[in-house]
Design a protein around this motif. Structure first.
Motif, short mmCIF file in Angstrom:
data_model
loop_
_atom_site.label_atom_id
_atom_site.label_comp_id
_atom_site.label_asym_id
_atom_site.label_seq_id
_atom_site.Cartn_x
_atom_site.Cartn_y
_atom_site.Cartn_z
N GLU A 354 0.80 -1.23 0.00
CA GLU A 354 0.00 0.00 0.00
C GLU A 354 0.84 1.28 0.00
OE1 GLU A 354 -2.45 -0.69 3.36
OE2 GLU A 354 -3.54 -2.28 2.29
N THR A 355 2.15 1.14 -0.12
CA THR A 355 2.98 2.35 -0.01
C THR A 355 3.80 2.56 -1.29
OG1 THR A 355 4.51 0.95 1.22
CG2 THR A 355 3.21 2.51 2.50
N VAL A 388 -2.64 1.69 9.05
CA VAL A 388 -3.52 2.21 7.99
C VAL A 388 -3.67 3.72 8.17
CG1 VAL A 388 -5.90 2.16 7.12
CG2 VAL A 388 -4.75 0.03 7.73
N GLN A 389 -3.91 4.14 9.44
CA GLN A 389 -4.08 5.58 9.70
C GLN A 389 -2.79 6.34 9.42
OE1 GLN A 389 -5.60 6.09 13.65
NE2 GLN A 389 -7.45 4.92 13.20
N ILE A 391 -0.41 5.58 7.31
CA ILE A 391 -0.17 5.71 5.86
C ILE A 391 -0.97 6.89 5.33
CG2 ILE A 391 -0.48 4.61 3.60
CD1 ILE A 391 -0.03 1.91 5.03
N THR A 392 -2.25 6.97 5.75
CA THR A 392 -3.10 8.08 5.28
C THR A 392 -2.48 9.40 5.70
OG1 THR A 392 -4.92 6.61 5.71
CG2 THR A 392 -5.48 8.89 5.21
N ALA A 393 -2.05 9.49 6.97
CA ALA A 393 -1.50 10.76 7.47
C ALA A 393 -0.25 11.16 6.67
CB ALA A 393 -1.14 10.62 8.95
N LYS A 395 0.63 10.10 3.68
CA LYS A 395 0.27 10.40 2.28
C LYS A 395 -0.31 11.79 2.19
CE LYS A 395 -0.44 6.00 0.00
NZ LYS A 395 -1.37 4.93 -0.29
N GLN A 396 -1.16 12.14 3.19
CA GLN A 396 -1.77 13.47 3.15
C GLN A 396 -0.72 14.56 3.30
OE1 GLN A 396 -4.77 13.44 6.12
NE2 GLN A 396 -6.32 12.61 4.76
#
Ligand SMILES: Nc1ncnc2c1ncn2[C@@H]1O[C@H](COP(=O)(O)OP(=O)(O)OP(=O)(O)O)[C@@H](O)[C@H]1O
Length: 411
Positions: A354-355, A388-389, A391-393, A395-396
């Motif tokens: 996912e990265t 998961v959280q 990665i989102t942080a 990525k954002q």
């Protein structure tokens, strides 16, 4: 005597009791819902606070950067003589002499002929007396003896490890091998690749393995800090490396002094860059490849690099550092989670999938952020959801860093 009959009327009928029970269950349900809403709101508020802190830190950093751009570079000179009152005669490194006023912030005991000083570029007020000799430039350089980075701390990059070891480690540890075969080891090695892909890390690991001093300079700092000093700093950089040998000189952002644009030299800044580059080329040319000083440079902008730097006998070994592939990402994640307590829901393979397109530096940020998520929730084990959280942080933010723990999280 007639006993009075006491009739006990039920206070509540069985239908009413059933109704009350129903109401009670409904209220309990509602109570649970409300508590859940409060919990969610607390979590949201903590997240907002943490975001606010992050923005605050970013604003502070940008303010600092802006301030730096507003401060013009200082002119360097040498104090020649003390004049009357609060004035001194200074010869600037670019030639002319000045009768300079001394700023009140300067300690007058330091005003000794021969000492180097910094002048304001417009008013030529002496604003700072500089430390002697190498100290001046050491302030702009990082010197570390055998940095604590091992090859095992680097995920993937197997080919790059082999190439760099062959070009730098082998000539330092076994120079006789090259002598016997009758070939010259590569002079300079250029590491090329996007930011955060492990260029500095690998250079440090080679330095550790060879027990060499690691001297790091940043190209842009060499030419922007003090006017007219870039060339002298390059000269002193090589002198310092010889003094500290075995040593590895690591020039980060070499494109700042070695871009093809600098050849045109149409402004004072470009002229400065050009002189610094000329000095670097001349140091490289007069450099003994069999000696125990090695030079590694890094850039993200191979496209703008001056061809003069790439000629044989200069940076003639180029090693590319691409973004890590899936297996590389898994290995980097394994390194950065080595000391973390992960629960069974964490799959490094899944995270690596996912990265895509993320660099080593971002993968490290994800691990730290996932750990912080667990800390914020008061847990000691990190879960798959924490990652998961994270990665989102990352990525954002794309450069999300450690966020401070919001106040009252544990109360
Ligand atoms: N292959 C890797 N294995 C383990 N960690 C890595 C790797 N690549 C990068 N990192 C992590 O990212 C951080 C930054 O990497 P490094 O400073 O080596 O990047 P760089 O390529 O020199 O970037 P820049 O061009 O911005 O200077 C390292 O300190 C390390 O924590």
């Amino acid at each position: 005597m007639i006993k009075p009959t006491i009739s006990v009327e039920p206070v509540i009928s069985s239908e009413e009791l059933a109704q009350l029970r129903k109401t009670n269950i409904a209220l309990e349900g509602r109570n649970y819902e409300l508590r859940e809403t409060v919990r969610q709101l607390r979590l949201q508020s903590a997240a907002v606070e943490s975001e606010r802190d992050q923005y605050k830190r970013e604003a502070k950093k940008l303010k600092g950067e802006l301030e730096q751009y507003r401060t013009p570079p200082l002119v360097i000179g040498t104090i020649e003589a003390l004049a009357s009152g609060d004035r001194v005669i200074v010869r600037s490194t670019t030639g002319p002499q000045f009768l300079s006023k001394v700023s009140e912030t300067v300690n007058s005991a330091e005003l000794v002929p021969g000492r180097q000083c910094a002048l304001h570029p417009q008013s030529f007020v002496l604003v700072e007396v500089l430390p002697n000799k190498y100290d001046t430039m050491i302030s702009g350089m990082e010197v570390e003896r055998a940095p604590e980075v091992n090859y095992e701390d680097i995920g993937g990059l197997d080919r790059q490890k082999i190439l760099l070891r062959e070009a730098v480690e082998l000539p330092l540890l076994k120079p006789e091998l090259f002598e016997k075969v009758g070939i010259e080891p590569p002079k300079g090695v250029l590491l090329v690749g996007p930011p955060g892909t492990g260029k500095t890390l690998l250079a440090k690991a080679v330095s550790h393995e060879t027990n060499a001093a690691f001297i790091r300079v940043v190209g842009s700092e060499l030419v922007q800090k003090y006017i007219g000093e870039g060339a002298r700093l390059v000269r002193e950089l090589f002198a310092l490396a010889r003094e500290k040998a075995p040593a590895i000189i690591f020039i980060d952002e070499i494109d700042a002094i070695g871009s093809s644009r600098s050849n045109e030299a149409y402004s004072a800044g470009d002229h400065e860059v050009n002189r610094t580059l000329m000095q670097l080329l001349s140091e490289l040319d007069g450099f003994n490849t069999r000696g125990n000083v090695k030079i590694i440079a890094a850039t993200n902008r191979m496209d703008i690099l001056d061809q003069a730097l790439l000629r044989p006998g200069r940076f003639d070994r180029i090693i590319e550092f691409p973004l890590p592939d899936e297996e590389g990402r898994r290995m980097i994640l394994a390194i950065h989670t080595k000391k973390m307590h992960l629960n069974r829901t964490v799959s490094l393979e899944k995270i690596a999938k996912e990265t895509e397109n993320m660099n080593g530096s971002e993968l490290m940020a994800i691990c730290v952020e996932a750990g912080m998520n667990a800390v914020r929730a008061g847990r000691t084990k990190i879960s798959g959801e924490d990652f998961v959280q994270a990665i989102t942080a990352v990525k954002q933010g794309r450069n999300a860093k450690l966020t401070p723990i919001p106040d009252g999280m544990y109360s």
